[in-house]
Design a protein around this motif. Structure first.
Motif, PDB file in Angstrom:
ATOM      1  N   MET A 192     -42.688  71.520  10.395  1.00 55.75           N
ATOM      2  CA  MET A 192     -42.331  70.921  11.677  1.00 55.75           C
ATOM      3  C   MET A 192     -41.005  71.459  12.183  1.00 55.75           C
ATOM      4  O   MET A 192     -40.851  71.735  13.367  1.00 55.75           O
ATOM      5  CB  MET A 192     -42.275  69.396  11.565  1.00 55.75           C
ATOM      6  CG  MET A 192     -43.639  68.763  11.643  1.00 55.75           C
ATOM      7  SD  MET A 192     -43.565  67.001  11.813  1.00 55.75           S
ATOM      8  CE  MET A 192     -43.214  66.512  10.159  1.00 55.75           C
ATOM      9  N   SER A 193     -40.028  71.613  11.289  1.00 54.08           N
ATOM     10  CA  SER A 193     -38.733  72.104  11.731  1.00 54.08           C
ATOM     11  C   SER A 193     -38.842  73.549  12.208  1.00 54.08           C
ATOM     12  O   SER A 193     -38.108  73.973  13.078  1.00 54.08           O
ATOM     13  CB  SER A 193     -37.691  71.966  10.626  1.00 54.08           C
ATOM     14  OG  SER A 193     -38.047  72.730   9.509  1.00 54.08           O
TER      15      SER A 193
ATOM     16  N   ASP B  43     -33.587  66.894  16.850  1.00 59.80           N
ATOM     17  CA  ASP B  43     -34.016  65.920  15.857  1.00 59.80           C
ATOM     18  C   ASP B  43     -34.870  64.817  16.460  1.00 59.80           C
ATOM     19  O   ASP B  43     -35.787  64.318  15.805  1.00 59.80           O
ATOM     20  CB  ASP B  43     -32.800  65.300  15.161  1.00 59.80           C
ATOM     21  CG  ASP B  43     -32.105  66.288  14.247  1.00 59.80           C
ATOM     22  OD1 ASP B  43     -32.763  67.261  13.815  1.00 59.80           O
ATOM     23  OD2 ASP B  43     -30.908  66.084  13.952  1.00 59.80           O
TER      24      ASP B  43
ATOM     25  N   PHE C 274     -40.612  73.145  15.792  1.00 58.20           N
ATOM     26  CA  PHE C 274     -39.875  72.405  16.810  1.00 58.20           C
ATOM     27  C   PHE C 274     -38.382  72.602  16.606  1.00 58.20           C
ATOM     28  O   PHE C 274     -37.804  72.043  15.704  1.00 58.20           O
ATOM     29  CB  PHE C 274     -40.219  70.916  16.750  1.00 58.20           C
ATOM     30  CG  PHE C 274     -41.657  70.656  17.040  1.00 58.20           C
ATOM     31  CD1 PHE C 274     -42.106  70.566  18.341  1.00 58.20           C
ATOM     32  CD2 PHE C 274     -42.567  70.539  16.003  1.00 58.20           C
ATOM     33  CE1 PHE C 274     -43.444  70.350  18.612  1.00 58.20           C
ATOM     34  CE2 PHE C 274     -43.907  70.321  16.272  1.00 58.20           C
ATOM     35  CZ  PHE C 274     -44.339  70.229  17.578  1.00 58.20           C
ATOM     36  N   SER C 275     -37.782  73.380  17.477  1.00 57.66           N
ATOM     37  CA  SER C 275     -36.357  73.635  17.349  1.00 57.66           C
ATOM     38  C   SER C 275     -35.552  72.943  18.455  1.00 57.66           C
ATOM     39  O   SER C 275     -34.379  73.208  18.602  1.00 57.66           O
ATOM     40  CB  SER C 275     -36.109  75.146  17.393  1.00 57.66           C
ATOM     41  OG  SER C 275     -36.606  75.686  18.595  1.00 57.66           O
TER      42      SER C 275
ATOM     43  N   ARG D  90     -42.626  68.613   6.612  1.00 63.13           N
ATOM     44  CA  ARG D  90     -41.356  68.555   7.358  1.00 63.13           C
ATOM     45  C   ARG D  90     -40.783  69.946   7.585  1.00 63.13           C
ATOM     46  O   ARG D  90     -40.237  70.231   8.645  1.00 63.13           O
ATOM     47  CB  ARG D  90     -40.359  67.679   6.605  1.00 63.13           C
ATOM     48  CG  ARG D  90     -40.719  66.224   6.652  1.00 63.13           C
ATOM     49  CD  ARG D  90     -39.756  65.395   5.820  1.00 63.13           C
ATOM     50  NE  ARG D  90     -40.300  64.085   5.598  1.00 63.13           N
ATOM     51  CZ  ARG D  90     -39.827  62.977   6.148  1.00 63.13           C
ATOM     52  NH1 ARG D  90     -38.789  63.018   6.916  1.00 63.13           N
ATOM     53  NH2 ARG D  90     -40.394  61.824   5.904  1.00 63.13           N
TER      54      ARG D  90
ATOM     55  N   GLN E 197     -37.107  64.914  18.873  1.00 59.09           N
ATOM     56  CA  GLN E 197     -38.494  65.343  19.037  1.00 59.09           C
ATOM     57  C   GLN E 197     -39.182  65.449  17.671  1.00 59.09           C
ATOM     58  O   GLN E 197     -40.333  65.056  17.533  1.00 59.09           O
ATOM     59  CB  GLN E 197     -38.577  66.673  19.771  1.00 59.09           C
ATOM     60  CG  GLN E 197     -40.006  67.043  20.128  1.00 59.09           C
ATOM     61  CD  GLN E 197     -40.097  68.280  20.978  1.00 59.09           C
ATOM     62  OE1 GLN E 197     -39.118  68.998  21.155  1.00 59.09           O
ATOM     63  NE2 GLN E 197     -41.273  68.551  21.495  1.00 59.09           N
ATOM     64  N   LYS E 198     -38.475  65.938  16.669  1.00 53.48           N
ATOM     65  CA  LYS E 198     -39.041  66.012  15.318  1.00 53.48           C
ATOM     66  C   LYS E 198     -39.355  64.612  14.804  1.00 53.48           C
ATOM     67  O   LYS E 198     -40.418  64.375  14.228  1.00 53.48           O
ATOM     68  CB  LYS E 198     -38.063  66.696  14.356  1.00 53.48           C
ATOM     69  CG  LYS E 198     -37.917  68.172  14.564  1.00 53.48           C
ATOM     70  CD  LYS E 198     -36.936  68.723  13.533  1.00 53.48           C
ATOM     71  CE  LYS E 198     -36.223  69.910  14.085  1.00 53.48           C
ATOM     72  NZ  LYS E 198     -35.150  70.375  13.222  1.00 53.48           N
ATOM     73  N   HIS E 199     -38.429  63.696  15.030  1.00 56.38           N
ATOM     74  CA  HIS E 199     -38.630  62.314  14.590  1.00 56.38           C
ATOM     75  C   HIS E 199     -39.842  61.697  15.283  1.00 56.38           C
ATOM     76  O   HIS E 199     -40.656  61.021  14.645  1.00 56.38           O
ATOM     77  CB  HIS E 199     -37.375  61.479  14.856  1.00 56.38           C
ATOM     78  CG  HIS E 199     -37.518  60.045  14.490  1.00 56.38           C
ATOM     79  ND1 HIS E 199     -37.550  59.620  13.186  1.00 56.38           N
ATOM     80  CD2 HIS E 199     -37.669  58.933  15.268  1.00 56.38           C
ATOM     81  CE1 HIS E 199     -37.711  58.308  13.165  1.00 56.38           C
ATOM     82  NE2 HIS E 199     -37.777  57.866  14.409  1.00 56.38           N
TER      83      HIS E 199
ATOM     84  N   GLU F  28     -42.985  63.110  13.761  1.00 54.56           N
ATOM     85  CA  GLU F  28     -43.215  62.527  12.441  1.00 54.56           C
ATOM     86  C   GLU F  28     -43.764  61.118  12.554  1.00 54.56           C
ATOM     87  O   GLU F  28     -44.699  60.742  11.829  1.00 54.56           O
ATOM     88  CB  GLU F  28     -41.918  62.502  11.630  1.00 54.56           C
ATOM     89  CG  GLU F  28     -41.466  63.861  11.154  1.00 54.56           C
ATOM     90  CD  GLU F  28     -40.080  63.835  10.507  1.00 54.56           C
ATOM     91  OE1 GLU F  28     -39.479  62.748  10.397  1.00 54.56           O
ATOM     92  OE2 GLU F  28     -39.608  64.905  10.105  1.00 54.56           O
TER      93      GLU F  28
END
Length: 155
Positions: free
Chosen positions: A65-66, A73, A69-70, A62, A75-77, A80
């Motif tokens: 990923m953060s 949330d 990818f800024s 995680r 896109q991060k989700h 994941e």
């Protein structure tokens, strides 16, 4: 959305699956224990050589990923979720090679995987059970798998 980052995960899991398939061809084991959480799975064959563990895990944590990818949330989700699906799909491919499977670990990951397998007709003839377990050392995982299958295997 771009999921190209997961290409390396797919390649890593495919390579490990091939290794596991090679192990199953040379081993008569039909039982597999999987200690898992959302980020790692330790696959332990129940056999005379219950010392073999193969580890599967996604490439990105995680935190990584953060960093990559800024944009937000959402896109991060999505990343994941996609990565988790790939992880469970890879585990499912391995499970197809076994008759009896024990899913165990400290999180709900085992339940999520179980429900995905339960919905897939390819797993109808498999015996798949779940057990709650704490975090364990590799030795404890092996002992758990050995104890479980010795208790649940008829001679």
């Amino acid at each position: 959305m771009n999921y190209s980052v997961n290409t390396s995960l797919t390649q890593q899991l495919t390579k490990k699956i091939k290794t596991i398939h090679t192990m199953t061809k040379t081993n008569t084991s039909s039982s597999l224990g999987i200690w898992m959480d959302h980020s790692v799975a330790h696959l332990i064959e129940f056999s005379e050589q219950t010392g073999i563990t193969t580890t599967l895990q996604p490439n990105l944590t995680r935190d990584q990923m953060s960093h990559h990818f800024s944009k937000g949330d959402y896109q991060k989700h999505q990343l994941e979720q996609h990565q988790q699906k790939e992880f469970y799909t890879a585990l499912g491919k391995v499970i197809l090679n076994y008759d009896k499977v024990l899913l165990f670990g400290p999180t709900d990951a085992k339940v999520e995987l179980f429900h995905l397998l339960e919905a897939d007709s390819h797993f109808n003839n498999k015996i798949i059970e779940m057990k709650q377990a704490d975090k364990m050392t590799e030795h404890q995982q092996h002992a758990f798998v050995l104890g479980y299958f010795l208790k649940h295997t008829t001679v």
